[in-house]
Structures are given as structure tokens and as C-alpha cells.
Design a protein around this motif. Structure first.
Motif, PDB file in Angstrom:
ATOM      1  N   ASP A 182       6.105  -3.597   3.998  1.00 42.53           N
ATOM      2  CA  ASP A 182       5.905  -4.671   4.371  1.00 42.53           C
ATOM      3  C   ASP A 182       5.317  -5.676   3.320  1.00 42.53           C
ATOM      4  OD1 ASP A 182       5.266  -7.339   5.752  1.00 42.53           O
ATOM      5  OD2 ASP A 182       4.243  -6.352   7.350  1.00 42.53           O
ATOM      6  N   PRO A 183       6.401  -6.639   2.911  1.00 41.52           N
ATOM      7  CA  PRO A 183       6.193  -7.564   2.031  1.00 41.52           C
ATOM      8  C   PRO A 183       4.608  -8.315   2.050  1.00 41.52           C
ATOM      9  CG  PRO A 183       7.960  -8.366   2.902  1.00 41.52           C
ATOM     10  CD  PRO A 183       7.686  -7.298   3.483  1.00 41.52           C
ATOM     11  N   SER A 184       4.318  -8.839   3.409  1.00 43.79           N
ATOM     12  CA  SER A 184       3.172  -9.551   3.621  1.00 43.79           C
ATOM     13  C   SER A 184       1.878  -8.494   3.330  1.00 43.79           C
ATOM     14  CB  SER A 184       3.199 -10.327   4.950  1.00 43.79           C
ATOM     15  OG  SER A 184       3.267  -9.201   5.993  1.00 43.79           O
ATOM     16  N   PHE A 185       1.997  -7.299   3.852  1.00 44.54           N
ATOM     17  CA  PHE A 185       1.095  -6.293   3.590  1.00 44.54           C
ATOM     18  C   PHE A 185       0.949  -6.051   2.095  1.00 44.54           C
ATOM     19  CE2 PHE A 185      -0.797  -2.225   3.668  1.00 44.54           C
ATOM     20  CZ  PHE A 185      -1.525  -2.005   4.770  1.00 44.54           C
ATOM     21  N   ARG A 186       2.021  -5.891   1.400  1.00 47.76           N
ATOM     22  CA  ARG A 186       1.640  -5.681  -0.033  1.00 47.76           C
ATOM     23  C   ARG A 186       1.099  -6.930  -0.880  1.00 47.76           C
ATOM     24  NH1 ARG A 186       1.194  -1.647  -2.812  1.00 47.76           N
ATOM     25  NH2 ARG A 186      -0.663  -3.077  -3.796  1.00 47.76           N
ATOM     26  N   LYS A 187       1.422  -8.169  -0.377  1.00 48.39           N
ATOM     27  CA  LYS A 187       0.632  -9.280  -0.932  1.00 48.39           C
ATOM     28  C   LYS A 187      -0.543  -9.164  -0.859  1.00 48.39           C
ATOM     29  CE  LYS A 187       1.283 -14.444  -0.627  1.00 48.39           C
ATOM     30  NZ  LYS A 187      -0.432 -14.754  -0.020  1.00 48.39           N
ATOM     31  N   ALA A 188      -1.241  -8.796   0.647  1.00 48.89           N
ATOM     32  CA  ALA A 188      -2.549  -8.845   0.946  1.00 48.89           C
ATOM     33  C   ALA A 188      -3.540  -7.640  -0.167  1.00 48.89           C
ATOM     34  CB  ALA A 188      -2.708  -8.397   2.275  1.00 48.89           C
ATOM     35  N   LEU A 189      -2.529  -6.451  -0.228  1.00 45.92           N
ATOM     36  CA  LEU A 189      -3.228  -5.500  -1.240  1.00 45.92           C
ATOM     37  C   LEU A 189      -3.389  -6.066  -2.609  1.00 45.92           C
ATOM     38  CD1 LEU A 189      -1.844  -2.028   0.070  1.00 45.92           C
ATOM     39  CD2 LEU A 189      -3.907  -3.380   0.838  1.00 45.92           C
ATOM     40  N   ASP A 190      -2.381  -6.880  -2.936  1.00 43.18           N
ATOM     41  CA  ASP A 190      -2.285  -7.214  -4.432  1.00 43.18           C
ATOM     42  C   ASP A 190      -3.597  -8.287  -4.590  1.00 43.18           C
ATOM     43  OD1 ASP A 190      -0.123  -5.761  -5.051  1.00 43.18           O
ATOM     44  OD2 ASP A 190       1.319  -7.372  -4.758  1.00 43.18           O
ATOM     45  N   TYR A 191      -3.484  -9.015  -3.498  1.00 45.90           N
ATOM     46  CA  TYR A 191      -4.653  -9.991  -3.629  1.00 45.90           C
ATOM     47  C   TYR A 191      -6.108  -9.497  -3.559  1.00 45.90           C
ATOM     48  CZ  TYR A 191      -7.799 -14.003  -2.579  1.00 45.90           C
ATOM     49  OH  TYR A 191      -8.645 -14.937  -2.665  1.00 45.90           O
ATOM     50  N   MET A 192      -6.350  -8.421  -2.994  1.00 43.65           N
ATOM     51  CA  MET A 192      -7.473  -7.819  -2.638  1.00 43.65           C
ATOM     52  C   MET A 192      -7.625  -6.803  -4.047  1.00 43.65           C
ATOM     53  SD  MET A 192      -9.062  -8.762  -0.340  1.00 43.65           S
ATOM     54  CE  MET A 192     -10.492  -7.465  -0.180  1.00 43.65           C
ATOM     55  N   GLN A 193      -6.736  -6.356  -4.737  1.00 45.40           N
ATOM     56  CA  GLN A 193      -6.787  -5.656  -5.748  1.00 45.40           C
ATOM     57  C   GLN A 193      -7.026  -4.001  -5.360  1.00 45.40           C
ATOM     58  OE1 GLN A 193      -8.814  -7.299  -9.142  1.00 45.40           O
ATOM     59  NE2 GLN A 193      -8.724  -9.449  -8.400  1.00 45.40           N
ATOM     60  N   ILE A 194      -6.357  -3.570  -4.103  1.00 53.75           N
ATOM     61  CA  ILE A 194      -6.634  -2.448  -3.756  1.00 53.75           C
ATOM     62  C   ILE A 194      -5.529  -1.606  -3.677  1.00 53.75           C
ATOM     63  CG2 ILE A 194      -7.038  -1.432  -1.364  1.00 53.75           C
ATOM     64  CD1 ILE A 194      -9.189  -3.738  -1.106  1.00 53.75           C
ATOM     65  N   SER A 195      -5.498  -0.259  -3.985  1.00 51.26           N
ATOM     66  CA  SER A 195      -4.242   0.546  -3.871  1.00 51.26           C
ATOM     67  C   SER A 195      -4.102   1.268  -2.710  1.00 51.26           C
ATOM     68  CB  SER A 195      -4.391   1.564  -5.053  1.00 51.26           C
ATOM     69  OG  SER A 195      -4.398   0.741  -6.348  1.00 51.26           O
ATOM     70  N   ALA A 196      -3.058   1.544  -2.042  1.00 46.64           N
ATOM     71  CA  ALA A 196      -2.733   2.293  -0.914  1.00 46.64           C
ATOM     72  C   ALA A 196      -2.947   3.727  -1.352  1.00 46.64           C
ATOM     73  CB  ALA A 196      -1.394   2.174  -0.364  1.00 46.64           C
ATOM     74  N   GLY A 197      -3.582   4.560  -0.214  1.00 51.69           N
ATOM     75  CA  GLY A 197      -3.605   5.951  -0.403  1.00 51.69           C
ATOM     76  C   GLY A 197      -4.940   6.328  -0.838  1.00 51.69           C
ATOM     77  N   LYS A 198      -5.668   5.715  -1.302  1.00 51.87           N
ATOM     78  CA  LYS A 198      -7.207   5.887  -1.613  1.00 51.87           C
ATOM     79  C   LYS A 198      -7.997   5.043  -0.513  1.00 51.87           C
ATOM     80  CE  LYS A 198      -5.824   5.813  -6.412  1.00 51.87           C
ATOM     81  NZ  LYS A 198      -5.955   5.190  -7.705  1.00 51.87           N
ATOM     82  N   PRO A 199      -9.272   5.683  -0.302  1.00 55.91           N
ATOM     83  CA  PRO A 199     -10.513   5.149   0.306  1.00 55.91           C
ATOM     84  C   PRO A 199     -10.884   4.062  -0.336  1.00 55.91           C
ATOM     85  CG  PRO A 199     -11.001   7.214  -0.411  1.00 55.91           C
ATOM     86  CD  PRO A 199      -9.480   6.982  -0.703  1.00 55.91           C
ATOM     87  N   LEU A 200     -11.662   3.190   0.362  1.00 54.88           N
ATOM     88  CA  LEU A 200     -12.423   1.938  -0.572  1.00 54.88           C
ATOM     89  C   LEU A 200     -13.813   2.388  -1.245  1.00 54.88           C
ATOM     90  CD1 LEU A 200     -11.755  -0.911   2.062  1.00 54.88           C
ATOM     91  CD2 LEU A 200     -10.478  -0.433  -0.123  1.00 54.88           C
ATOM     92  N   THR A 201     -14.246   3.797  -0.963  1.00 57.40           N
ATOM     93  CA  THR A 201     -15.397   3.838  -1.252  1.00 57.40           C
ATOM     94  C   THR A 201     -15.814   4.083  -2.832  1.00 57.40           C
ATOM     95  OG1 THR A 201     -14.812   6.159  -0.743  1.00 57.40           O
ATOM     96  CG2 THR A 201     -16.106   5.309   0.742  1.00 57.40           C
TER      97      THR A 201
END
Length: 472
Positions: A318-337
Motif C-alpha cells: 500500500d503506497p500510503s502505508f509506505r509513505k507513513a513508514l518513510d515519514y516515521m523513518q521506521i522499517s517494516a519487519g522489526k519491532p520499535l523497541t
């Protein structure tokens, strides 16, 4: 024989002045109009232009919260230096408008001042069965008392000031059945984030939610207010909880509730404000409270939420989902801890009450926040600030390295100069994590007071449960 009714339907039907038709909305009577400095200037201007008075000054209560500084100031001149001229002008204009229209204002020098959705219940103005509106979307907070409470726009603020009524279409009903005990380290904030994650940010659209079940019955009023507060983040018009003994004990003796035999009559009526056993809801969703864990958001809306130790999903392209992760500078597949934190904010109309501060203080007591982390603790009202100081919470926070502030909305939306710098990551107990919500370019992770406090200590997003066990 009358048909069975939900809590919402009982309160709605008691306040309909003119019933809705296929062509026109209902005219609904409003019992309490809460106002603040941001959404009222245009409404008062319309009243002046049309030569109108406020219809029921006695049912209108004003405060200042969005634009007020949380550092001590002694004059409007000093205020302008701290929060900026535009914010200071809003505060000055609120004082002028309330004086001109004869409205009670818990002003900047009042020891009863605070966030509008904190002071309403605190003063006992919020009561079961009332219709309550405010030019603020988190008016749903007051539904924790069995009130029908929702936010309105500036034009509608003018309508209510002039007529004490509002045009409304009747909402549908959504039952959220929440059973089981919340585990240690899991709070009402985690519950409502989990609910939004399950039903989505549009799951309540067009509905009034009624929160029900053993988990809700066990909650104190502060926790119930947190849950109802974020109903709007699930898209709902309002959220409600049937009043019970917890409600009555909270309200008893507060300044604006009925007294003596009037109190007894009021409580007798309030006890009838619950959904009938055979009432039918338009939708129903069940949640197992005992299966929940501390929750954190990872994207740019409150529905993008995961357990604190769970990996960030990939969004399926989902491109909007990807945009959100890019803004947050967060990578999928990893926890936030392992995500480093710059700022921690404990406050807002969601989580600034005394029990919220106590939860955060219990985590940081005797410890130091991580180097490079800035932590702001902002009580929801001057009364809460006073009560917290009386039991030493201010000293717990300052000893840990946090900033202890005056009351106000503060960093929830940054209108008063309390902002997160561009690119910085904030773990916040507030209610919205939109792009730039806490400052231009700021990145926001929503969490509970316990998770926020644990993250301040760790210097990264952290599960609060190990920190809680350390303090026991």
C-alpha cells in the motif's frame, strides 16, 4: 409497551426538541456548552454582527487551554514572548468575549483552569444523561459519565451560543463488549489503541460507541475518560459508558453537582441510564482485555498500532502505508523497541489526570531518564498539578530529569510553543500522531503513560513491564 433502548437512545430521546425527518435533522437541546479560546472568536463575532446574546450563559463554561503557556508567566506581554503573539491574542480575546457576553471563565489566573475535557468532570459540570458539546473533537471524553458528548465546528459553536440547540442526525449504535482483566503494565490507553487497531480509524463512523463489559466496569473514571476520549480516533461520533457507583462516587461533593435531596434524586435518575437488557445495537464487537499488551503506534494515524514487541507490518505494498513508514523513518519487519527517542510527553486530555501521572511516576521513581531525552510532564489542570505536588510527584519527575509544567494542552498539538523539533521522535500520551501534529516534521508514537515513562528511561521505545517489576 415501550421498545427497548440503548443508553444513547435514552439520552438522545430526552433531548429532542423537534424530531428529524427524511429532509431535516433533529433539533437537539444542549445541557452544557464548554468553550475555549481557539474555536470561539468567529462565533462571538457572528453574535455581534447579528446583535444576538448568549441564550443560556448559565449552561456555558469557558476555559483557556490550547494556547496557554506551560511555563510560568505573569502578564500577557510575557505570554506573547513564550507562546507567540497569535496565541496570546487568542487568550486575550477569550477574556474580552467572556466579559462582554457575561460568561463564566476559568481564566488564566484561575486555580480551576485546565484542559477543557479535564475541568468539566473535575468541577462536576459533566454529569450522566447530559448533552455536552464543545468546539473540540475530544469532547467524547465526557461520555465516560453516561453523557452524550461530541465535538462541533465553529459555526455550530455560534448556533449553540445563540439558541442552546443544535441540528443533528441520529447516529447508529455500536456495542464494544470488553471482558477480562487488563494484565499488569496494560492500561486503558493500551485498550483504546488496540480497539482502534482492530476496528480501524473508520470503524465507528456514523455510530455512537457504547463501551461495555467487565473490563469497563472495573475501570476507575480516569481510565474510562481515556477510553471515551479516543472514540473520535475510531471515527465515532461519540463514546459512552453507562454510569454506575464508580461514577457517582467520583462526582459526589464536586462543586457543580446537585446537593442534598437533589443529589439523591439525580442519582436515582442516573441509575436508569443504561442500555436495556434486550436493546439492539446496529453493530457489536468483542475484545478480550486479558489478551492485550502495551501498545504503540508506528505510522501516521492511530489505527497504525502494534504490540510494543511486535514487528512493524509491511502494509502489503500500500503506497500510503509506505509513505507513513518513510515519514516515521521506521522499517517494516522489526519491532520499535530499538528505535531511539528524543522527546517524551506525558499529558493531554487523554492522559494528564492524577492517576496517569502516578503511573508514569511509578516507572521513573528513583531512576534517571536517558541522556539526550527531553521529558515534559504537563498536568491536565491546575488542581491536578496541586494534588500531584501534594503527594510529591513533581519531585519524582524532576529528580528523574523531567520538566514539570503548568497545566494545558501543551505538546499534544504544539499551539503554545511546546513543540517537537523537525525529525525528532516523540513518544506521547496524547491522541493523534498525524504528520506534523507535534511540530513541523515531528514524528509521534502514541503510547500509555507507563510506556512513555519507560521509553524516557531507556532512550528508546520500551516495554514498561520490566521497569514496573523493577520498582516493586
Amino acid at each position: 409497551m415501550a421498545s427497548a433502548q440503548t443508553l444513547f437512545e435514552k439520552v438522545w430521546n430526552e433531548h429532542v426538541v423537534v424530531a428529524e425527518t427524511a429532509d431535516t435533522p433533529a433539533i437537539l437541546y444542549i445541557d452544557l456548552h464548554l468553550i475555549h479560546e481557539v474555536t470561539t472568536p468567529q462565533a462571538f463575532n457572528v453574535l455581534r454582527e447579528k446583535g444576538l446574546h448568549v441564550r443560556r450563559p448559565d449552561l456555558t463554561l469557558a476555559t483557556m487551554d490550547h494556547s496557554t503557556p506551560t511555563t510560568p508567566v505573569t502578564s500577557f506581554k510575557d505570554m506573547a514572548v513564550v507562546v507567540g503573539e497569535n496565541a496570546a491574542r487568542q487568550v486575550r480575546r477569550m477574556q474580552e468575549n467572556c466579559d462582554a457576553f457575561g460568561l463564566e471563565l476559568l481564566g488564566f489566573d484561575s486555580d480551576q483552569r485546565g484542559i477543557v475535557h479535564v475541568i468539566g468532570p473535575e468541577q462536576g459540570a459533566t454529569q450522566p444523561g447530559k448533552t455536552i458539546v464543545c468546539g473540540d473533537s475530544h469532547t467524547s471524553t465526557h461520555g465516560a459519565f453516561g453523557a452524550l458528548a461530541f465535538g462541533i465546528g465553529t459555526t455550530e459553536v455560534g448556533h449553540v451560543l445563540a439558541t442552546q440547540c443544535l441540528l443533528q442526525r441520529k447516529a447508529r449504535t455500536l456495542a464494544l463488549n470488553i471482558d477480562g482483566d487488563l494484565p499488569t503494565g496494560v492500561s486503558s490507553k493500551d485498550l483504546i489503541l488496540a480497539i482502534i487497531g482492530q476496528i480501524g480509524v473508520d470503524g465507528g463512523t456514523g455510530h455512537v460507541i457504547e463501551y461495555r463489559g467487565s473490563a469497563i466496569s472495573a475501570m476507575d473514571m480516569d481510565s474510562r475518560m481515556t477510553v471515551c476520549n479516543m472514540s473520535i480516533e475510531a471515527g465515532a461520533r461519540a463514546g459512552m459508558i453507562a454510569p454506575d457507583d464508580h461514577t457517582f462516587e467520583y462526582l459526589a461533593g464536586r462543586p457543580r453537582v446537585p446537593q442534598g435531596t437533589d443529589w439523591e434524586r439525580a442519582v436515582a435518575h442516573w441509575r436508569t441510564l443504561k442500555s436495556d437488557a434486550d436493546a439492539v445495537f446496529d453493530k457489536s464487537v468483542s475484545i478480550a482485555a486479558d489478551k492485550l499488551q502495551p501498545m504503540v503506534t508506528f505510522g501516521t494515524n492511530p489505527g497504525m498500532v502494534i504490540g510494543v514487541n511486535d514487528p512493524v507490518p509491511d502494509g502489503g505494498g500500500d503506497p500510503s502505508f509506505r509513505k507513513a513508514l518513510d515519514y516515521m523513518q521506521i522499517s517494516a519487519g522489526k519491532p520499535l523497541t530499538n528505535t531511539e527517542v528524543d522527546v517524551v510527553f506525558v499529558g493531554s486530555c487523554t492522559n494528564s489526570r492524577l492517576s496517569d501521572l502516578q503511573q508514569a511516576a511509578a516507572v521513573v521513581k528513583g531512576k534517571k531518564i536517558a541522556a539526550g531525552v527531553r521529558m515534559l510532564v504537563v498536568p491536565g489542570s491546575q488542581q491536578i498539578k496541586k494534588d500531584a505536588e501534594a503527594i510529591g510527584l513533581d519531585r519524582v519527575f524532576t529528580a528523574a530529569g523531567a520538566e514539570w509544567r503548568e497545566s494545558g494542552c501543551s505538546m499534544c498539538l504544539g499551539m503554545n510553543g511546546d513543540t517537537v523539533n523537525s525529525g525528532q521522535l516523540s513518544v506521547s500520551t496524547s491522541n493523534r500522531n498525524f504528520e506534523g501534529r507535534q511540530g513541523i516534521g515531528a514524528r509521534t508514537i502514541l503510547a500509555s503513560p507507563m510506556t512513555a515513562a519507560a521509553s524516557a528511561l531507556a532512550g528508546r521505545v520500551a516495554d514498561p513491564r520490566p521497569f514496573i517489576s523493577q520498582g516493586e
